[in-house]
Design an enzyme around this catalytic site. Structure first.
Site, PDB file in Angstrom:
ATOM      1  N   GLU A 118      -0.655   0.035  15.726  1.00 58.27           N
ATOM      2  CA  GLU A 118       0.783   0.340  15.775  1.00 58.27           C
ATOM      3  C   GLU A 118       1.407   0.360  14.385  1.00 58.27           C
ATOM      4  O   GLU A 118       2.164   1.270  14.055  1.00 58.27           O
ATOM      5  CB  GLU A 118       1.535  -0.650  16.664  1.00 58.27           C
ATOM      6  CG  GLU A 118       1.383  -0.389  18.162  1.00 58.27           C
ATOM      7  CD  GLU A 118       0.118  -0.977  18.758  1.00 58.27           C
ATOM      8  OE1 GLU A 118      -0.605  -1.689  18.029  1.00 58.27           O
ATOM      9  OE2 GLU A 118      -0.158  -0.724  19.946  1.00 58.27           O
ATOM     10  N   HIS A 140       4.514  -7.276  28.473  1.00 58.73           N
ATOM     11  CA  HIS A 140       4.627  -5.836  28.763  1.00 58.73           C
ATOM     12  C   HIS A 140       5.915  -5.523  29.519  1.00 58.73           C
ATOM     13  O   HIS A 140       5.990  -4.512  30.221  1.00 58.73           O
ATOM     14  CB  HIS A 140       3.452  -5.347  29.630  1.00 58.73           C
ATOM     15  CG  HIS A 140       2.127  -5.352  28.944  1.00 58.73           C
ATOM     16  ND1 HIS A 140       1.433  -6.510  28.658  1.00 58.73           N
ATOM     17  CD2 HIS A 140       1.351  -4.342  28.484  1.00 58.73           C
ATOM     18  CE1 HIS A 140       0.291  -6.202  28.061  1.00 58.73           C
ATOM     19  NE2 HIS A 140       0.219  -4.888  27.952  1.00 58.73           N
TER      20      HIS A 140
END
Lengths: 318, 327
Positions: free
Chosen positions: B60, B129
């Site tokens: 990322e 998440h």
């Protein structure tokens, strides 16, 4: 052997960096420069060797110790010095200071206050060069400290997988602030990591401007030829502290003296005279010219106006 | 008008902008043949090729940094971070680099980057998440934060975001992807401006200020309240930064009451900012305290029973509105 003109230009740039940094250090001591300042004295051969292999459109991503990269890539001393003094005429109009100087017209995408913060940005610039087919390469300078940041790993891997024209230049000056290389690495050389990414690497004497130049030229040829990235480790030494005012408790006087004897400018000067590229008089003339340029930059900066807060608010969003 | 899903609307926005402008590229994990974790980019690699729809390793920080570098040098990347929770890994690149590059360099460059991501709970994805992290990003000068609630807004705002020259955190909601709504036919161009709220339901008794999935819950709550004769106005802010304070304040001045609803936990949530602005600019018009309906101050739990307890429901919104209306 490179052309006389090119070698004298290298000498001039190295001197300009050295003299600029001495002045910047003085101004910092006199409180004209705020915050902290990281001087490039001792490492001049790396920036100049690498940038001498570049074209004007090529990109450079720099570090907190970035004045040398900026000068070597064609940054103007007046705007640089004015930025250090926080003036409206500085490269960043006093928004950035020493650690954020950028000159997009010269391909200088910015110094960076975060160790390793620019490595992936350089990969992106290399990707755009490949995508736009403009033939440019993207050089990323960083120190040995940055090599232990996670982003180094991510960025080198990404550059290798995407095969982009990037050149990673690690200036191994043997200390990450106070931490010696041997305490932060279990390997002999930074370049040993290149193989882990499938990237060619080389280790050069970072105090020998021609050796650095040769390594950069080879990396540029590979990058422009579609061969992907290269990792260059240039072993060098910063003669000043990590920042101006650093007492340098972590290294011995003897070590500093040993490296002083390998000073990149003194060495190159001797070589130029010895190989009859230029006479001592000719080099002295260059030294005088550079001194005048740096003094002009200081005068320009001191006489420049401060920026206005109102104007600043327009620069947050495009 | 035809109805399409939120995911389809986003895909159309990407496709139309990629056709319009070759400098638009996509970067992210599993966005190629896999089509993205929520199928938003499905078919785009086949249509535009792997040069423009760039799959990345799981990195990322690396690919967001690369997107910034590409944005600085002539491209308009749309980077996809699969879950907003993973944006934490790229935090230096987003907050220290993308947000500040223009400012630090004296306005001499810009970072035309869209960072698409999705957040929110409701599917049992648990604590790593399911977060709602918009307040973090709204706190950073230099970033814009966009959170559409409908397919129409999703398409129009994504197109505007791609054309904007600033780094934009574009946060979708995982429970919205399958929801449907009216959207003009593909090719019938429209844009939704960044920084403009939308009144999703008119009402005169109370203003509910909200965004993303909670707009739908607020609209169902308004239906329930209408049965009791309470006319709730639902203001969908659509973008948190810049925030359309004018539309919110104008509505509160008409209704005299305000409830702010968001899915993020309450402490330090963006609702606090909305309440502060209402109090600063419409205090004399208020007939009741301004209330917040937000998630409990806890990580998002896995079990459905627990998750339902943490996340605001229609009933929570109805009850807060009754409190400010009944006094």
């Amino acid at each position: 052997m490179e052309s006389r003109e090119k070698m004298l230009r290298m000498y001039r740039y190295m001197l300009a960096i050295r003299q600029f940094e001495h002045k910047a250090g003085d101004l910092f001591t006199r409180d004209a420069v705020r915050g902290s300042i990281h001087l490039y004295i001792g490492q001049e051969a790396v920036a100049v060797g690498v940038c001498s292999a570049l074209e004007p459109g090529d990109y450079v991503v720099s570090t907190h110790r970035g004045h040398g990269h900026c000068i070597a890539k064609g940054g103007r001393l007046r705007e640089m010095m004015a930025e250090l003094l926080g003036k409206a005429t500085g490269y960043c109009k006093g928004r950035g200071g020493s650690m954020h100087i950028a000159d997009f017209g010269s391909g200088i995408l910015g110094a960076n206050g975060i160790v390793g913060g620019g490595i992936a940005i350089a990969v992106g610039a290399a990707f755009s060069a490949k995508y736009l087919k403009n033939g440019r390469v993207s050089v990323c300078f960083f120190g040995d400290g940055a090599v232990n940041q996670g982003i180094f790993h991510e960025a080198l891997n990404l550059a290798a997988v995407w095969k982009v024209p990037a050149i990673f230049v690690c200036e191994n000056n043997l200390y990450a602030l106070s931490t010696p290389f041997r305490d932060a690495f279990a390997i002999e050389h930074v370049v040993d990591r290149a193989a882990g990414y499938g990237v060619p690497g080389c280790c050069v004497d970072g105090n020998d401007v021609l050796a650095v130049y040769e390594a950069a030229r080879e990396a540029c040829a590979r990058a422009r030829g579609g061969g992907g990235p290269t990792l260059i480790e240039a072993v060098t030494y910063r003669m000043d502290g990590h920042f101006r005012g650093d007492p340098c408790l972590y290294r011995s006087k003897q070590e500093v003296e040993e490296w002083a004897a390998r000073d990149p400018i003194t060495r190159f000067r001797a070589k130029l005279i010895e190989s009859k590229v230029a006479s001592a008089e000719e080099l002295a003339a260059i030294e005088d010219e550079v001194r005048a340029e740096v003094e002009d930059a200081v005068r320009f900066a001191l006489e420049s106006p401060d920026p206005s807060p109102q104007d600043m608010l327009n620069d947050i969003y495009a | 008008m035809r109805e399409i899903t939120y995911a389809q609307a986003l895909r159309e926005a990407l496709r139309e902008e990629m056709k319009r402008d070759e400098s638009v590229i996509l970067i992210g994990e599993d966005i190629g043949i896999h089509g993205g974790a929520f199928s938003v980019t499905k078919g785009l690699m086949e249509e535009f090729g792997p040069e423009r729809v760039r799959n990345t390793p799981i990195s990322e920080a690396g690919f967001v940094g690369a997107a910034i570098g590409a944005a600085l040098t002539g491209l308009r990347p749309v980077a996809e971070i699969m879950y907003v929770d993973f944006s934490t890994i790229a935090m230096d690149q987003i907050v220290n680099q993308a947000a500040k590059l223009r400012f630090m360099t004296g306005g001499k460059t810009c970072v035309p980057l869209v960072l698409r991501t999705q957040g929110g709970a409701g599917r049992g994805n648990a604590a790593q998440h399911s977060q709602s992290l918009e307040a973090w990003y709204a706190h950073v000068p230099g970033l814009l934060v966009v959170m559409p609630s409908s397919p129409y807004d999703a398409k129009g705002l994504l197109k505007s975001s791609i054309r904007d020259n600033n780094p934009i955190i574009f946060i979708e909601h995982k429970l919205l992807y399958a929801t449907k709504g009216e959207v003009p036919d593909e090719g019938q161009e429209y844009l939704v401006p960044i920084g403009k709220a939308d009144i999703k339901r008119k009402g005169s008794d109370v203003t509910i200020v909200t965004w993303s999935l909670m707009v739908r819950k607020a609209l169902s709550a308004a239906e329930i309240l209408a049965e009791d004769g309470i006319a709730a106005e639902v203001v969908d802010v659509r973008t948190l930064r810049p925030l359309d304070t004018e539309t919110i304040v104008e509505s509160v001045k008409r209704t005299g009451r305000c409830v702010v609803v968001h899915e993020a936990c309450k402490t330090g949530g963006f609702g606090a900012e909305v309440v502060a602005r209402v109090v600063e600019e419409a205090f004399d018009y208020l007939d009741a305290p301004v209330l917040r309906v937000a998630a409990a101050d806890t990580p998002i739990p896995y079990s459905k029973t627990l998750e339902d307890w943490v996340i605001p429901s229609e009933a929570d919104i109805v009850s807060a509105v009754r409190r400010v209306v009944d006094g």
